[in-house]
Every structure is written in C-alpha cells, then in structure tokens.
Design an enzyme around this catalytic site. Sequence first.
Site, PDB file in Angstrom:
ATOM      1  N   SER A  46      49.864  44.319  43.965  1.00 42.80           N
ATOM      2  CA  SER A  46      51.287  43.675  43.679  1.00 42.80           C
ATOM      3  C   SER A  46      51.863  44.902  42.483  1.00 42.80           C
ATOM      4  CB  SER A  46      50.746  42.381  42.633  1.00 42.80           C
ATOM      5  OG  SER A  46      52.175  41.554  42.489  1.00 42.80           O
TER       6      SER A  46
ATOM      7  N   HIS B 223      49.796  36.702  49.347  1.00 47.04           N
ATOM      8  CA  HIS B 223      49.737  37.771  48.342  1.00 47.04           C
ATOM      9  C   HIS B 223      48.221  37.831  47.922  1.00 47.04           C
ATOM     10  CE1 HIS B 223      51.599  39.939  45.445  1.00 47.04           C
ATOM     11  NE2 HIS B 223      51.055  39.460  44.440  1.00 47.04           N
TER      12      HIS B 223
ATOM     13  N   TYR C  48      47.220  48.097  36.552  1.00 45.74           N
ATOM     14  CA  TYR C  48      48.239  47.267  36.856  1.00 45.74           C
ATOM     15  C   TYR C  48      49.370  47.437  35.999  1.00 45.74           C
ATOM     16  CZ  TYR C  48      50.539  42.763  37.694  1.00 45.74           C
ATOM     17  OH  TYR C  48      51.288  41.841  37.956  1.00 45.74           O
TER      18      TYR C  48
ATOM     19  N   ASP D   5      52.936  36.821  53.127  1.00 47.34           N
ATOM     20  CA  ASP D   5      53.191  37.204  51.385  1.00 47.34           C
ATOM     21  C   ASP D   5      54.556  36.569  51.243  1.00 47.34           C
ATOM     22  OD1 ASP D   5      53.320  37.644  49.068  1.00 47.34           O
ATOM     23  OD2 ASP D   5      52.222  39.657  49.351  1.00 47.34           O
TER      24      ASP D   5
END
Length: 708
Positions: free
Chosen positions: A561, A679, A481, A644
């Site tokens: 993301s 999302h 991430y 989203d």
Amino acid sequence: MKLTLSALTLAAVFATSAQAQGLAYPATRKVDQTDTYHGTAVADPYRWLEDDNSAETKAWVAAQNEVTDKYLAAMPQRLPTRRIYTELYNFERFGIPFSEGGRYFWSRNDGLQQQNVIYTAKSLQDKPVVALDPNLLSKDGTVALSGLVPSRDGKLLAYGTAGAGSDWQTWKVRDLATGQDLADRLEWVKFSNAAWTADGKGFFYARYDAPKEGEKLTGANYFQKLYYHRLGTAQAEDVLVVENRDDKEWGFGAEVSDDGRLLLINVWKSAGSKNGLLVLPLPKGAFAGGKPQPVTLDFDAQYTPVAAVGGKLIVKTDKGAPRGKLVAIDLKHPAPAGWKTLVAEGPDAMTGASAVGGRFLLSYLHDAATLVRVHAPDGKALSEVKLPGVGTASGFGGRWSDKETFFSYTSLTNPAEIYRYDVKTGEASSFKQPKTAFNPDDYETRREFVTSKDGTRFPIFIAAKKGLKLDGSNPTLLYGYGGFDIAITPAYNVTAATWLKMGGVYVLASIRGGGEYGSAWHEAGTKLRKQNVFDDFIAAGEWLVKNKVASPATLAINGGSNGGLLVGAVTNQRPDLFAAAVPQVGVMDMLRYQRFTIGWAWATDYGTSDDPAMFKALYAYSPLHNIKSGTRYPAVLVTTGDHDDRVVPAHSFKYAATLQAADTGPAPKLIRIETNAGHGAGKPTSKIIEERSDILAFIAHTMGLEVK
C-alpha cells in the site's frame, strides 16, 4: 543453506539473467495521452489500464499472469517455500477476548481455516460455542468478517462482511440464541463499525448513498453520512443523524458511552489523524433524535474519546502535545480553555488509551516498542503493566466497571500470546498461548539505530538466527511503511518466520511518516517532506550493508500500500542498493491517485498534483514517473488484486507496463495479479499462503538461495 558472498552474487546474477532472458513480456498498447500540470506536459500512455473492467484490460491481466506463473513455476524455491510457509501458518491463533452482556467473545483459527471463527462463552472456564463462522458464508472463503459488535445484553450480534477483499460492507444482525440472522440488512457501508444504543433497539453506523444505475461513487456523490438503524425496519427508514454537504470529506465513527447516555461521534476528514468530535445525549439509553453538538471541529489535532466519567469526557489528544496527553472536558463548559490535563505529555508517544476497572491504561511507544502505564482517575501514575520483553502489546479494551481486560503480546520471533489482566491486582496471566512449528528460541531480535541523510535517528529491528555471522552474505529482507501515522512495531508474522527459517534475516524499519514518535514524526514524512521517508529507508539499507548484515546482492525490500509506494520510489532512487524489490498493492501514480475511489482522502499525507508546489514534489518521486531507462534495476515482483477498490489496480498495472517497456537490465520485472481479490483485508488463508510464499521464493531465487 547459506552461500559464500562471491558464490551467492554469481548465483543471483545467473539465476535472474538466465530466466529473464527467456521472458517475453506481453505487449502493452500505448495511447497518445498527455496531461499538462502547471505548464509541464506528462505522458500517460497506459491510461486505458485504469479501466479494470474492460475486456482489453482483463486480457492484459491474463497475459501478464501467464508470464508470471510460468516464471514462478520454474523456480526450484517455489514448492519448498510454500511447504515451509504452510507449515508455519498452520497453528492455532486467537483474537483478543472482550465481554458484553455476560458473555465473552473471541476469534480463533485452527490453523488453515480460510477465515477466523467467532466463539462465545459465559465464562472463561465454559466450553465455547460458535457465534459466527464466516467460512460458511462463501464456498471459496473470500467473504470475510469486517466488524462485530454485540448488543449490551449480549443477545444480538451486529456483524459486517466484505467480499473479495473489498472495502464495501454488508451489515446483518444475528440472534445468538437461535443462530439465525434477523431480516435487517444494511448496504453501502464502508469504513464503519456499529454502536448499539443501551436499550438494544438499534445501532448507529455510517454509509454512503446507493449510486444510481451506471453511476460511480466518486467525487460529488462520494461522501459519508451517519445513521441510526432501528431493528426490524428497512434501511430506507434509517434516521439521518449527521452529514455535511458543505464539506464532503467528512466521515464518521460512532460509539456509545459506558453508561449509555452519550453518543460520541469522531469526525474524520480524509485519512489524516486530525479530527473533530461531536456529542449527542441519549436519554435513558435510547436514541431520541436531536442535533449533535461539537466539542471541537477545528481539525487541528487528534481527539480520541476514552471515557465519559462523572460528567467529564476524557479525551486523548495531541493538541499542544505532539506525543500525546490525556485531558478531561466538562461537557457543560466544553471550551478548550477549561480543559484539564490529567496526564501530561511525556518523552514517549502515547498511542492508545482505555478506561477499565476505574483506571486509565495508557499505551506508549518507546523507540517503537510498547510500554503500558496505569493511571488513577485523577491522572496520577500508579504502575506499569509488566510485558514479556521488547515487542508489541495491544488490546486493553473494556468498560469503566470491568474488573479485567485482555491484551496480546508479540515480538518479531514470538507469536501473539493472549493475556488476562486483573486491573485491581495488576497481575497478568496467560489465557491462550499459541503452539507453532517455529521455535523462537533459535532466533534473536536486536534493536539498532540508524542515522538518516539529515541526521535523524530511527530504530530498526533485526531478527536472525542466533550466532549470525556478519560477513555481508546473509539474504536479508527489509520491510517498511512510513505513512499515515501508522507505527511499525516488532510483531510476529509468518512471512518473517518463513524467511528466518529459510536462513534469511528479517529487518523492520520504523521510519518517518509513521506514528512511532508522535504527530511531529508523522508530519515529518508527509507532503513536501515525503522524501524523508525514502531517505530513511535507503539509510536503513545502507546501514545493513555497512555493518555487513547484507550486501546489495543479498538485500531485498518489501512493503504494501503506502509501503508499496515506498518500495517503488526507493527502487527508482537507489536501484544499485537492492537485489530484489516487491511492492504490494502500491500507490504508484502520484499524479492521479486522488481521482480513484477513496484516494482523495490521502491528500493529508501526500498533497495533490492540483497544487503547483505539490505537483513538483510528487512528480519528483512518483514511482510510475521516475523509472530510469538505461539503468540496471533489481528484480521486481509487483503484486495487486484485480478487485482492489482502495488502491485501485491501475497503479500497479501502469507501473508494471512502464517498467517492462523500459531498459532496466536483465532481471525480471513481473506482476502477480490475484483475481477476485482486493487490498488484502479478509483474504482467505489459501490465497495468503500462495501469494506470500511466492514473494519469498522470488526473492530467494533472485539471490540464488537454496531452499530445502
């Protein structure tokens, strides 16, 4: 089934090229659109895909899905992977209990329910009853619970719902005695919870103004305000508590102190971890108006209120302490010079703090694994909470007067078990233990350390079947991430468990940009230092190859993301290192991200193209703008949701169209677009299983991994 390295390599090449050669990607119209940034002309030929509501874009989505569906349906790995995923997903799961007004509340999912159900009971021994079942709120399970706050007397339940994965919430109030909702209904709520006043007459929440007809919530009118809603009144009558028209990046989070006499307002600014803090007295536990007063509005550090005890406000902060400390603030004399340190900064990053049972429970990360330490009211260290192993513990909520708290513990191979913790005795006892078809005894997790390009050392967690043979042939999935101060720690998830059961190795990388080692670690992966994040992830992949856990033919990467941005950037920078890449709901257009919905708030991590120096850095790594035509790329599966409203689907649409138009070799470049989805938060179980099993099947197919 594990193939030999040479056989696996050949199988991977054959599998991807054979089907990819038959792929005919939908034609994507190009437009003559060029923007000039600080003297540099940048083409944006797929600008029209930013309008996700246009008929042309919807037709493009349908055409892309048709190609992707056909490819995925032809993979022999698809159905057996979905079967394994469904089997492992189908186990009873529990949320962390909390108590209010003489009631316990917790969530439960019997296994394949689309949404978790909220239960309540007056004691842990009583048979629980349903307080709220979100599965009854929609036929397809797409309406999800976004927040849940009981009143102090435990009689009413304020709850928020969101539909189709959107961040927009609607808040209602349920009478727990009758099971019926009151007339109260609050709209245009986003990024907010609710905080009841002690008298039970209403609660604080944050919302946006309703847009005028045809108006979009962006730019000048897109800012949050904090309101007080009094039960039984219309939303139009809600009382404005605080706003800032001079700085519309302000957002608000509210909580009421345990004694009910103080409203604590967290003022967030963009998506950064630095915040302001306001307080407002609540005489006799009621809202009587007034103007909130600042404790600090410097936005120079993180200030998280923990408790209000004995006239002092206890705050967790990284002011002058990048790894965090606990301070006491006299609200009669709140100037920083008078703040008293209760628990000083230590070698580990303080990631959480709560005040329960007359004790402070402080959570730390030691090389990305949780430690929990107990401190007396004066800050003196008393003990540690004994945890089962190297993993992730969370929870520990409650009030200063409570005698107990609850927490969950999980690792990469152990599903989350819920524990009750007696604050006085320090004893932890199992409350709910999940039973799953995944047998953790068959697998092991080890923590290794990787050295990045600039010499920075960081941990990775490797989960694999016991007795793993290190010959480079292991199908390996690397996840990362690296942003927004979010710590990536070892925790069980069905995607990892399924991959392990398929015979793969699952690896978690705790890279810079996250919160694993405090604010300095986070900042080392932001703005002009963002390349450090990509360098770390590449170093993790190189370590796996060098140590013969995997090879470039057996290594895949995945992230969502900000992690989707990570995967997109790293794929461009080192396409030779990976066999497959799956960026989910990624931020791919780094030059225009700030122009959509809440995108402007991410500037704390990214910076924006409006600044000349930041433009140069963003343009150098933006996934959309750095696809290398003429270079052989790994197989790529992009995923997004057409609804989203956080990372708008245009990011993935434009990235996929550009990737398909470029000459990047025969491996497939596909996009999987979930319709009526956002999302990811609140996504129904059936959609989760379908999407994530498709991801794993795609990776397995790319590597030629047989799945039974």
